[in-house]
Enzyme design. Structure first.
Site, mmCIF file in Angstrom:
data_model
loop_
_atom_site.group_PDB
_atom_site.id
_atom_site.type_symbol
_atom_site.label_atom_id
_atom_site.label_comp_id
_atom_site.label_asym_id
_atom_site.label_seq_id
_atom_site.Cartn_x
_atom_site.Cartn_y
_atom_site.Cartn_z
ATOM 1 N N ASP A 81 0.837 -1.202 0.000
ATOM 2 C CA ASP A 81 0.000 0.000 0.000
ATOM 3 C C ASP A 81 0.867 1.246 0.000
ATOM 4 O OD1 ASP A 81 -2.764 -0.299 -0.114
ATOM 5 O OD2 ASP A 81 -2.895 -0.922 1.983
ATOM 6 N N GLU A 178 -13.762 -2.542 -2.214
ATOM 7 C CA GLU A 178 -14.100 -2.788 -0.805
ATOM 8 C C GLU A 178 -15.506 -2.301 -0.448
ATOM 9 O OE1 GLU A 178 -11.089 -1.504 1.958
ATOM 10 O OE2 GLU A 178 -12.341 -1.959 3.704
HETATM 11 O O1 KIV Z 1 -4.779 -2.079 3.974
HETATM 12 C C1 KIV Z 1 -5.399 -3.126 3.735
HETATM 13 O O2 KIV Z 1 -5.298 -4.143 4.417
HETATM 14 C C2 KIV Z 1 -6.297 -3.131 2.596
HETATM 15 C C3 KIV Z 1 -7.327 -4.208 2.568
HETATM 16 C C4 KIV Z 1 -8.500 -3.768 3.360
HETATM 17 C C5 KIV Z 1 -7.689 -4.587 1.197
HETATM 18 O O3 KIV Z 1 -6.252 -2.266 1.789
#
Ligand code: KIV
Length: 260
Positions: A81, A178
């Protein structure tokens, strides 16, 4: 696992499995079980750091956890991320994405759609693989006033479809969707040729992701309706992960009980 294989999965109808991991040990267990994708999610802000949301997760946090996960992973595709405010403008996005790739990510994930067009385009131009994230975007939780189902009305649904089409046209390889109604997720999945990985988005996505701590019943926070605890009936972590993979592949998860 690679992007080509994910595309073949979508074409053949085989469901894609994804779990979050934040350290080498869990990553290694998930990898050994045969998970397709490991996501180093900024959900680490919730489950590791104990915060109410993901807004305080930093680039240094993501790099630290990405490096650990990379050491425990051999086969699964690794996605990291990009944390809150790490992709405000294109050059910043590129520089931060490169840091995550150096730390071991094979793809980076950004929340949002058309408002980040420049960021998506610069990553594509620099051959960095990108995962989108539409529907409920946890980094926008303050603006949208809490964690709630997205895309219920026509306008909201159209916006999500429009964003998914835009992301696909900018070379995004995968989209996490989501917390949206199952019917909308089905429509989104049919509208684009790239895989849609759902979380709280029903059975008709091309794959499923869960926060690993949630599916193992380890939490300090409220757990949403779409979470199933796979540890309760399966005794140990490896068996729970195998049960998750099996349930996604044979399409028994998520049933209606875990969908909107
Ligand atoms: O940060 C995370 O774990 C996510 C999931 C909710 C897909 O983006």
């Amino acid at each position: 696992m690679n992007i080509e294989a994910l595309k073949v999965f979508k074409e053949s109808g085989e469901k894609i499995t994804c779990l979050t991991a934040y350290d080498a040990s869990f990553a290694s267990v998930f990898d050994t079980c045969g998970i397709d994708i490991i996501l180093v999610g900024d959900s680490l802000g919730n489950v590791i750091q104990g915060d109410k949301n993901t807004l305080d997760v930093s680039m240094s946090d993501m790099i630290y956890h990405m490096q650990a996960v990379a050491k425990g992973t051999q086969n699964a595709l690794r996605i990291a991320d990009m944390p809150y405010q790490s992709y405000i403008y294109a050059e910043q996005t590129l520089a931060n994405a490169k840091r995550l790739i150096t730390a071991g990510a094979q793809m980076v994930k950004l929340e949002g759609g058309c408002e980040h067009e420049d960021s998506f385009r610069i990553l594509q131009d620099n051959s960095i693989s990108v995962c989108g994230h539409l529907g409920l975007q946890p980094q926008s939780v303050v603006e949208i006033d809490g964690y709630r189902v997205q895309g219920r009305g026509k306008q909201g649904a159209n916006k999500i479809i429009k964003n998914a089409l835009a992301l696909a046209s900018w070379g995004v390889k995968v989209i996490v969707l989501e917390c949206v109604p199952a019917e909308l997720a089905k429509q989104v999945s049919k509208s684009v040729s790239i895989p849609i990985i759902g979380i709280g988005a029903g059975l008709d996505c091309d794959g499923q992701v869960l926060v690993s701590y949630d599916m193992l019943g380890v939490h300090v926070r409220h757990v949403p309706k779409f979470v199933k605890n796979f540890l309760t009936d399966n005794g140990d972590v490896k068996s729970a992960v195998n049960a998750f993979i099996k349930a996604v592949k044979d399409e028994s998860f998520p049933s209606k009980k875990y969908s909107y």
